[in-house]
Design an enzyme around this catalytic site. Structure first.
Site, short mmCIF file in Angstrom:
data_model
loop_
_atom_site.label_atom_id
_atom_site.label_comp_id
_atom_site.label_asym_id
_atom_site.label_seq_id
_atom_site.Cartn_x
_atom_site.Cartn_y
_atom_site.Cartn_z
CD GLU A 76 -3.50 -6.01 4.32
OE1 GLU A 76 -2.30 -5.85 4.06
OE2 GLU A 76 -4.16 -5.20 4.99
CD GLU A 131 -2.96 -1.13 2.29
OE1 GLU A 131 -2.87 -0.26 3.16
OE2 GLU A 131 -3.84 -2.01 2.29
#
Ligand code: GAL
Length: 813
Positions: free
Chosen positions: A529, A448
């Site tokens: 994720e 991220e």
């Protein structure tokens, strides 16, 4: 094929001179006796853990005097030696604490209510807490006189965080990252036959994450002696390639000749009965060379989660100046990611049924004894998980050893998505260290990151991928992206990772994932994720004041999903290679959705001790082939008689009947990847689910009457490291777990063992980890019992006021 035919060998040389001064090289080359000095039967590799005999003291980031004089004037590093007082041989460390590694000093700090400490699990680390953010470590030790002719190397598996290392009062160097391994050559500064002083100053003021990261030397430290002609550190790559019914195993070794004479050498590799030797070559003095040997293994046993077969490559250097040797465990298996079919291991489709995990555990913080790594993997396997993401950083090597041995696939992640020298160096150290582990299937280049969808992000990932491919051409790279799919880094990775990407919580739709798959049909993809469901073990009503979230599978942040929501998406899209739920275990820090009094997260499918929450059984139902029937909540609702209680069942049976006190409440059919649910007016007694010949019961219990101790292992190695995870159950007079009990349990221990930590999985507990007592949380607590270096019977006893205690026996030998 005969064995002779099966053996192939090759030798390649790409010699590089080592950084030795030209003059030294010239003068040493002139010494004919150099060869004789380097030779000798006593020269061989020896790797030792340097975990014992350390002393520890907190320093101070704001006060030079309290920081053992470091920085008291401008001249800290004016000379190559003498920067720190604690580095002197005569420094008095008698007031420092005796400790053993691994060690996490944050565990012993108090919990403090400060919003800035939420990520740290409310431990006082950071700029505001200079007096608890620096740790000094000191180790005095003898080196044997025989070390004189050897090369000596010091390795740290990980120190949190910025580490300055001093040896015999010289500054050896520093390490930026709290996760990447690092090491130093000690040879020039060593004092063989005498005393040596190693000092580490670890500075945990600045963090690298948004989760608990611990503080100090929380992984092992090693000293390695090698002969002057030796394998480079992490310099041997063992690669296998399946070709029909055989495997071709290529061993590529970087060899260093750290002596003054050219070294004739062969690389010899033995794998079982198969032996291959390279032709003889010669490495110039103070140079390195690449040596390669190739072996063919007929009908190999392939490594897989079901059959984690390990081979060992015994690699040695043969030559007149004496041989280094290393034994490298490896596995033979193939892997590939396919854009339409997901992931294949040994040409069979395997769904990644994974979890993301941080690295701390109840009782010990980030400083896990090795056995706990295996324990954690075993717990995840018990719910059917076959894959583990080392979010968001390089793991300790013992975790990968456990994954190799137990058969867990690993997405191995570097901490820093950067093509800077530091970023590339961290990635290089990770890949060189981990590339021989068969469990590792994927290099993750970050998580991220703000640059993920940009052109700069694309260039950074391309640079990192070039390095990864050079060091290990056998594994693909990925990036865990939560946006920017189809742009930037997305165009550079081999496998697209989706963090969430389910369009904001609406179950079974995955607009980003489906859209990406339509636009990039040749790109393999998976859930790097997913989930981020929150729950507290044994809690069935959300209670913000106490910081508890109900354990029904219904709570998750807006960007995320519950267990059932994400798994339905992934199980029903064959082009996805499965995914990694956030998270397997609860971890300290990030106590979302709450702050204080919460100090640990609720994301785990298991709590910080490894006790299962109810969702564990959702995964077990849909991730294992075995019949599962799990009924919840507990049935102790005194005072709520007649009121509706929500009853759930996680099961993979075809249909399930629910009964209360023998009366049927109806039968329901089970939807694939679903769960069952009833509203049941409460009456004490027995709630029972029946299906497929199985029965699951929840009984209203009596009050707490006794404790029970359940060690996960009752025999330990007497090596001072082995460990038993001892669960404590609070039971009623009929022997049933009392699911609401919170009795304070006091431990004592007899014999050659010690309690190294306690826990209970309560995310709001502020009780200390290093203690001989712990309150039960919803009926359960835990003590970690470690062996000592002598054998015998360890007796652990648990006591609580007003109820019967318990004793368990563990044998150490
Ligand atoms: C993700 C992040 C994880 C964790 C998680 C919580 O975005 O990658 O580290 O913070 O959110 O839901």
């Amino acid at each position: 094929m005969t064995r002779r035919q099966a053996i192939q060998a090759g030798l390649a040389f790409s010699a590089t001179a080592l950084a030795t001064p030209r003059a030294a090289r010239a003068s040493l080359a002139a010494l004919p006796e150099a060869r004789a000095v380097a030779a000798g039967p006593s020269l061989h590799r020896r790797r030792e853990k340097l975990d014992l005999g350390w002393r520890f003291h907190l320093g101070d980031a704001d006060d030079a005097a309290a920081d053992f004089g470091l920085g008291r004037n401008q001249e800290s590093f004016a000379k190559a030696t003498g920067a720190v007082r604690a580095g002197r041989a005569n420094f008095d460390d008698s007031q420092w604490n005796e400790i053993e590694l691994p060690h996490d000093w944050a565990v012993d700090l108090p919990f403090i209510e400060d919003p800035e400490l939420v990520a740290h699990g409310s431990k006082p680390l950071g700029r505001k807490y200079p007096a608890t953010s620096i740790g000094w470590y000191r180790r005095v030790f003898q080196l044997p006189a025989e070390d004189g002719g050897q090369r000596l190397r010091l390795d740290f598996d990980g120190v949190f965080r910025h580490a300055m290392v001093f040896f015999n009062n010289a500054f050896l160097g520093e390490s930026f990252s709290g996760y990447a391994p690092f090491g130093f050559d000690l040879t020039d500064l060593a004092n063989p036959g005498g005393e040596n002083v190693l000092v580490v100053r670890a500075d945990a003021t600045l963090g690298e994450g948004w989760f608990y990261e611990g503080a100090g030397i929380y992984r092992h430290v090693w000293i390695t002696r090698t002969p002057p002609l030796h394998f480079e550190h992490d310099g041997v790559a063992v690669r296998s390639e399946l070709r029909g019914r055989a495997a071709r195993v290529t061993v590529a070794a970087t060899v260093m000749n750290e002596s003054d004479a050219p070294a004739p050498v062969r690389l010899s590799v033995a794998i079982g009965d198969t032996r291959v030797r390279s032709p003889q070559g010669e490495i110039a003095a103070w140079s390195t060379a690449e040596l390669t040997a190739v072996a063919e293994i007929p009908n190999p046993e392939r490594w897989s989660p079901e059959h984690p077969h390990l081979y060992q490559a015994n690699c040695s250097l043969e030559g007149p100046i004496g041989g280094d040797a290393v034994a490298i465990p490896f596995g033979i298996r193939s892997l590939r990611f396919d854009p339409d079919q997901g992931f294949f291991l040994n040409d069979q489709r395997v769904e990644l049924q994974g979890t993301c995990n941080h690295q701390d555990h109840a009782g010990v913080g980030a400083a896990l004894p090795d056995r706990l790594q295996s324990y954690r993997i075993e717990r995840l396997q018990a719910m059917g998980s076959n894959a583990y993401r080392t979010s968001h950083n390089p793991p300790t090597p013992e975790l990968l050893d456990a994954c190799d041995r137990l058969g867990m696939l690993v997405m191995d992640e570097t901490r820093m998505m950067a093509s800077t020298p530091e970023g590339l160096s961290q990635l290089e150290r990770l890949i060189r260290r981990d590339r021989n582990h068969p469990s590792v299937i994927l290099w993750s280049l970050g998580n991220e990151e703000p640059l993920q969808g940009t052109e700069a992000g694309g260039r950074i990932i391309a640079s990192m991928k070039r390095l990864a491919n050079r060091l290990d051409p056998t594994r693909p790279v990925t990036l865990a992206m939560n946006g920017g799919w189809g742009r930037g880094a997305s165009l550079a990775v081999d496998v697209q990772g989706f963090n969430y990407g389910n369009g904001g919580g609406s179950a079974q739709t995955a607009p980003h994932i489906d859209d990406f798959h339509r636009r990039f049909p040749r790109q393999p993809s998976f859930g790097s994720e997913t989930a981020s469901a929150v729950s507290t073990r044994g809690i069935y009503a959300t209670d913000k004041t106490r910081g508890y979230v109900s354990a029904y599978d219904v709570n998750f942040p807006s960007y995320a999903l519950n267990a059932e929501g994400w798994w339905k998406i992934f199980a029903r899209r064959k082009f996805l290679a499965g995914g990694f739920a956030w998270t397997g275990f609860d971890y300290r820090g990030e106590p979302s959705p709450y702050g204080w009094p919460c100090i640990s997260s609720h994301f785990g499918i298991l709590d910080t001790c490894g006790f299962a929450k109810d969702s564990f059984y959702y995964y077990q139902a849909w991730w294992t082939g075995k019949p599962v029937l799990h009924l919840f909540p507990h049935w102790n609702w005194a005072g709520r008689e007649g009121q509706p209680i929500e009853v759930w069942c996680h099961t993979n049976l075809e249909e399930v009947e629910l009964l209360l006190n023998g009366r049927s409440l109806g039968t329901q059919r089970v939807e694939p990847q679903g769960h069952l649910q009833w509203q049941v007016p409460y009456a004490p007694g027995v709630l029972e689910a029946r299906g497929g010949g199985l029965s699951a019961r929840r009984e209203t219990t009596g009050p707490a009457a006794a404790l029970a101790l359940i060690p996960d292992r009752t025999t330990l190695r007497a090596d001072g490291e082995d460990l038993s995870v001892v669960a404590v159950e609070v039971r009623d007079a009929a022997g049933r777990l009392v699911p609401t009990a919170s009795n304070l349990v006091r431990f004592s221990l007899d014999g050659p063992g010690r309690i190294v930590g306690v826990g209970n999985g309560d995310p709001s507990s502020h009780e200390p980890d290093h203690a001989l007592q712990r309150s039960a949380f919803n009926g359960l607590a835990m003590a970690l019992v470690q062996s000592r270096r002598s054998g015998g019977t360890i007796r652990i006893t648990a006591a609580a006021d007003g109820i019967r205690g318990a004793t368990a026996t563990i044998m150490a030998s």
